[in-house]
Design an enzyme around this catalytic site. Structure first.
Site, PDB file in Angstrom:
ATOM      1  N   LYS A  53       7.511   7.601  -1.321  1.00 32.90           N
ATOM      2  CA  LYS A  53       6.953   7.589  -0.327  1.00 32.90           C
ATOM      3  C   LYS A  53       7.443   8.791  -0.129  1.00 32.90           C
ATOM      4  O   LYS A  53       6.899  10.315  -0.056  1.00 32.90           O
ATOM      5  CB  LYS A  53       7.335   6.446   0.759  1.00 32.90           C
ATOM      6  CG  LYS A  53       6.745   4.999   0.302  1.00 32.90           C
ATOM      7  CD  LYS A  53       6.567   4.423   0.998  1.00 32.90           C
ATOM      8  CE  LYS A  53       6.148   3.356   0.957  1.00 32.90           C
ATOM      9  NZ  LYS A  53       6.702   2.612  -0.173  1.00 32.90           N
ATOM     10  N   HIS A  57       9.644   3.062   5.001  1.00 39.03           N
ATOM     11  CA  HIS A  57       8.522   4.167   5.397  1.00 39.03           C
ATOM     12  C   HIS A  57       9.612   5.011   6.486  1.00 39.03           C
ATOM     13  O   HIS A  57       9.008   6.175   6.782  1.00 39.03           O
ATOM     14  CB  HIS A  57       7.438   3.141   6.337  1.00 39.03           C
ATOM     15  CG  HIS A  57       6.903   2.578   5.285  1.00 39.03           C
ATOM     16  ND1 HIS A  57       5.807   2.935   4.571  1.00 39.03           N
ATOM     17  CD2 HIS A  57       6.769   1.866   4.106  1.00 39.03           C
ATOM     18  CE1 HIS A  57       5.103   2.282   3.583  1.00 39.03           C
ATOM     19  NE2 HIS A  57       5.768   0.765   3.797  1.00 39.03           N
ATOM     20  N   SER A 106       5.554  -1.280   8.069  1.00 36.47           N
ATOM     21  CA  SER A 106       4.781  -0.689   7.364  1.00 36.47           C
ATOM     22  C   SER A 106       2.809  -0.782   8.007  1.00 36.47           C
ATOM     23  O   SER A 106       2.403  -0.079   7.749  1.00 36.47           O
ATOM     24  CB  SER A 106       4.524  -0.737   5.951  1.00 36.47           C
ATOM     25  OG  SER A 106       4.154  -2.087   5.917  1.00 36.47           O
TER      26      SER A 106
END
Length: 410
Positions: free
Chosen positions: A241, A210, A182
């Site tokens: 996300k 991610h 990340s």
């Protein structure tokens, strides 16, 4: 009369001096991937993890509205009591299909998911091998598990092997890593880690938080992109996300999910997430599968911008695995691009100067990164344009002289 909390003033002063004191910024607009209005004005946004620009997408909003109209807002209880609703059940089944896994378990956050999976799989008498740059949620899960923790150098499979073979006789062995890191924006050598796990009978768990939505033909992540779904059975992800909603999930064999359901404290003792969030995530999964151009354009943009930064003297490392053993190569195209400045005070000064020029790039300091590794974290989204990137590059060049660029590394 003195307060027993008087010491907090001194501690806050220390954090201020060291550039580590944090404060909230109130967003006054919807969570838009490229621009946000906040208490500090309207800013070009390079701080969001909303990589596919779905958080404010009208299709997700409508899905959430319909769910609220049908079942209300709060879930009212933990999933094992009365909190698990129809939208939750459909989403869990849909995630298992999306990830090519037997089962899926929903949790209130990706943090809760990582803590759950580690603490359920290992305990005292066991061994955890954890990458040095793993997310804080993995680190905390390892600490809570009570197992021996061996930290291997970032992305260094041979170091992981040395640590593993030097500890014979442990009951269970777990290797855990992010797939896309990340803060560093690079990808773990997953194929080599899978080889190591198989050689030594270790469990391997990968956090795709991610990477979900961005990598892979279907968009399920790096494990899919590398063709490793059958070899890395247990994976963690988030809905918050690229999928534009909120919550976390774990996918894996039915026996693993059943065990987690019965033993994972962050699942058992947390009120279930909202069904509105589940409905929005369902719509997001549909968009991810039906609109691959979103992630293709994002990766192409990321690859181009990384190359442009390098051409201007910024030391931006390759995001793809460094080893040549990957049978399926990945592009140097991660959407997370860090510029390491080292000193937290300097990092926050540059971040503030960017904000004054209308650009939001978060400064990241310890404990989010190791000491001496404070950085500007640029995250690109499918909503950004070439003119947005030109503006960001222009301001970075103005604020960071050539010497700073030559000394930066990511």
């Amino acid at each position: 009369m003195p307060s027993p909390f008087d010491w907090t003033h001194d501690e806050l002063a220390r954090l201020e001096r060291e550039g580590l004191r944090r404060s909230l910024v109130t967003r006054t607009s919807p969570q838009l991937a490229s621009r946000i209005a906040s208490s500090r004005g309207t800013l070009l946004n390079f701080g969001s993890n909303d990589y596919l620009a779905l958080a404010a997408d009208e299709r997700l909003r409508e899905a959430a509205r319909r769910a609220i109209d049908e079942v209300g807002v709060g879930s009212g209880a933990s999933p094992l009591v009365t909190g698990f609703g129809r939208y939750h059940a459909v989403l869990a089944e849909r995630l298992a299909q999306f990830e090519h896994a037997e089962r899926a378990l929903l949790l209130v956050s990706g943090y809760a998911a990582n803590v759950a999976v580690v603490t359920a799989l290992v305990g005292r008498g066991d061994l955890i091998l954890s990458d040095a740059r793993n997310h804080a949620s993995i680190i905390d899960g390892c600490r809570l598990a009570g197992a021996e923790i061996a930290i291997y150098r970032h992305g260094d499979v041979e170091h992981a092997r040395e640590l593993l073979v030097s500890r014979p006789g442990v009951r269970r062995k777990l290797i855990i890593t992010d797939s896309l890191f990340s803060m560093d924006g690079d990808i773990a050598p997953l194929e080599s880690l899978a080889d190591l796990a198989e050689e030594h009978g270790a469990m391997l768990v990968v956090d795709e938080a991610h990477a979900t939505g961005v990598f892979g033909a279907r968009g399920s992540g790096v494990v899919e992109a590398l063709g490793l779904e059958s070899r890395i059975a247990v994976r963690v992800g988030t809905l918050s996300k690229s999928l534009g909603s909120s919550g976390g999930f774990i996918v894996g064999p039915a026996s693993v999910i059943d065990l987690l359901m019965s033993t994972a404290r962050t699942f058992i003792f947390s009120t279930a997430g909202t069904e509105a969030a589940a409905a929005a995530a369902l719509k997001a999964l549909e968009i991810v599968e039906q609109e691959p151009a979103l992630r293709a354009s994002l990766l192409a943009m990321s690859q181009t911008f990384r190359a442009e930064l390098r051409s201007r003297g910024f030391q931006v490392q390759c995001s793809a695995p460094a080893t040549g053993s990957q049978k399926i190569p990945l592009p140097d195209a991660s959407q997370i691009i860090p510029i390491v400045l080292g000193d937290p005070l300097r990092t926050m000064q540059v971040a503030q100067q960017l904000r004054e020029r209308g650009i939001w790039v978060p400064g990241i300091r310890p404990p989010s990164v190791p000491q001496g590794q404070s950085l500007l974290r640029i995250s690109l989204t499918s909503a950004h344009t070439s003119s947005d990137l030109d503006q960001l590059l222009s301001e970075l060049l103005a604020l960071l002289p050539a010497a700073s660029r030559e000394n930066s590394r990511s």
